[in-house]
Motif scaffolding. Structure first.
Motif, short mmCIF file in Angstrom:
data_model
loop_
_atom_site.label_atom_id
_atom_site.label_comp_id
_atom_site.label_asym_id
_atom_site.label_seq_id
_atom_site.Cartn_x
_atom_site.Cartn_y
_atom_site.Cartn_z
N GLY A 7 -7.32 11.50 -0.69
CA GLY A 7 -6.39 10.91 0.27
C GLY A 7 -5.81 9.62 -0.28
N VAL A 40 -7.02 18.83 -0.13
CA VAL A 40 -8.49 18.75 -0.22
C VAL A 40 -9.06 19.75 0.77
N SER A 68 -4.92 -1.67 11.73
CA SER A 68 -5.87 -1.50 10.63
C SER A 68 -5.34 -1.92 9.27
N TRP A 70 4.28 -0.52 8.73
CA TRP A 70 3.12 -1.35 9.05
C TRP A 70 3.54 -2.76 9.42
N ASP A 99 6.45 7.29 5.86
CA ASP A 99 5.80 7.94 7.00
C ASP A 99 5.23 6.94 8.00
N ALA A 128 -5.62 3.40 2.70
CA ALA A 128 -6.94 3.00 2.18
C ALA A 128 -7.12 3.48 0.74
N GLY A 167 -10.93 4.05 5.16
CA GLY A 167 -9.74 4.11 6.03
C GLY A 167 -10.12 4.51 7.45
#
Ligand SMILES: Cc1cc2nc3c(=O)[nH]c(=O)nc-3n(C[C@H](O)[C@H](O)[C@H](O)COP(=O)(O)OP(=O)(O)OC[C@H]3O[C@@H](n4cnc5c(N)ncnc54)[C@H](O)[C@@H]3O)c2cc1C
Length: 408
Positions: free
Chosen positions: A18, A124, A290, A55, A52, A22, A277
């Motif tokens: 991923g 994954v 976050s 932040w 996407d 994070a 993450g």
């Protein structure tokens, strides 16, 4: 940086499953650390070229990502309860906006010179231990093994244990463009609670890119999602009635669901596998923020990894902190749970709680509080400004629940 097929080797020191916020932050900080030569494979299902996410976060100090900050502001509009409507200076902080596409590109550029970091675009399928007890990642193209650690940000906790507070931050936003100037680009709206609350926590924020372009986002904290058309209707009505804009084009759409939960996250599901993450519980339960937390926690992880020379087995002391996951004092987690309980049970209107927080304290102090940088004494002073009875009720419920869970 190379693609995994070019440099395929069955074993890496670290695999990052991923490559989002994070995962790429981890790759970036590792590449700047004494572990810069570690062999790393980053696996993501997408090329990460699209924007996407947008932040927003606040910072008092310059950071590694300052050059990609698209907008930054020294104050924010807050429209709350009891006619409180003010542009609030945020003193030592700046409210900043980073577009995720810029962030991904920045990190790719920073690590692209490194032959020891490979990138694989693939799904994954699982992260698990192999027959020799080593961590590995199964993808549609094969099996990739890590000699030390697989960092996994692709797993998602289901967050469905009814013993904990379970809420969602869900939102939809439009980047709109107008022909005539419609926004003051020096003044973003951080919280506009003037929208109908429906016994939930609902607000809109407006992040201006220019006098003719802004992201307008409708956000809800609740325990249930809505039909897509409801978000659209809210956005339409906010833009026409509140912003008084009738002619505009929708340039981009952003949607998201972020867990707001105090259910403990499994940080290390197995030796050599570390969740990071959102999968690692990095989201602040009571706000859904976050970005800043992720940077802090990942920097701590890399520091601990450096001390352990990248070896999973030799950082016993640090592993305790890793298992705890967020390096945040216990009382902060307790306060977070209490605020979450107040909102979930609607013990007092969230609109009024946030208004009191921002109107009765120095706004920068509340940003510090939300970033979990305030001391216990400062937290107590802040708690003095919220309605005491609902918070005491929630404190009782949360503490009782903790004791009950501990004794079982
Ligand atoms: C639209 C949106 C806006 C947000 N805005 C803010 C904000 O303004 N401020 C803030 O503090 N927080 C914000 N957040 C919350 C948080 O910062 C983000 O969710 C952040 O991206 C979480 O980081 P992450 O690495 O856990 O997940 P992600 O960044 O989503 O990374 C996970 C990565 O894993 C990949 N992946 C997932 N499953 C697989 C699979 N099976 N195989 C291969 N790859 C896979 C995905 O493609 C993705 O790249 C926002 C969240 C969303 C959704």
């Amino acid at each position: 940086m190379s693609t995994a097929s070019e440099s395929y080797s069955s074993t890496y020191d670290f695999i990052i499953a991923g490559g989002g916020l994070a995962g790429l932050s981890l790759a970036y900080y590792l590449s700047q650390s004494s572990l810069e030569n570690a062999k790393i494979l980053i696996i993501d299902q997408s090329e990460k070229k699209e924007n996407d996410k947008t932040w927003c976060f606040w910072e008092a100090q310059p950071t590694a990502f300052d050059e990609i900050v698209r907008q930054k502001w020294n104050g924010v509009w807050f429209h709350g309860s009891r006619n409180f409507s003010q542009f609030l200076p945020i003193d030592e902080y700046q409210y900043k906006l980073i577009r995720s596409a810029d962030f991904y590109q920045f990190i790719y550029k920073a690590i692209s010179r490194k032959d020891n970091i490979s990138f694989l675009i693939d799904s994954v399928l699982s992260v698990e231990k192999d027959i020799d007890n080593r961590p590995q990642v199964k993808t549609t193209q094969g099996i990739f093994k890590a000699s030390q650690i697989v960092f996994d940000s692709t797993s998602r906790s289901s967050y469905d244990d009814p013993r904990y507070s379970q809420m969602l931050q869900h939102f939809k936003g439009w980047v709109i463009e107008t022909d005539a100037p419609a926004f003051d680009e020096t003044k973003p709206t951080m919280f506009d609670f003037s929208v109908e609350q429906n016994d939930e926590c609902r607000f809109v924020y407006v992040l201006p890119y220019s006098p003719t372009k802004a992201l307008v986002e409708f956000t809800i904290f609740s325990d249930n999602l809505l039909e897509d058309s409801v978000y659209d209707d809210e956005l339409k009505s906010y833009i026409s009635q509140r912003l008084k804009i009738t002619n505009y084009r929708i340039e981009e759409v952003e949607k998201g669901i972020i867990p707001m939960s105090d259910e403990p996250c499994i940080q290390i599901p197995d030796d050599g596998i570390v969740h990071i993450g959102t999968a690692g519980g990095y989201v602040k339960a009571s706000t859904g923020y976050s970005f800043t937390r992720t940077q802090r926690i990942i920097k701590n992880l890399v520091r601990d990894l450096e001390r352990a020379k990248g070896n999973f087995d030799s950082f016993e002391k640090e592993k305790k902190a890793w298992r705890k996951g967020t390096y945040i004092p216990n009382w902060k987690a307790l306060l977070d749970s209490i605020l979450l309980d107040v909102m979930l049970k609607n013990r007092h209107s969230s609109k009024d709680i946030f208004t009191r927080l921002f109107s009765k304290n120095r706004p920068a102090q509340i940003l510090k509080f939300l970033d979990e940088d305030t001391s216990l004494l400062e937290d107590l002073a802040i708690m003095h400004t919220v309605p005491i009875i609902p918070f005491l009720k929630s404190a009782f419920v949360v503490i009782f629940r903790k004791i009950w869970l501990f004794l079982r």
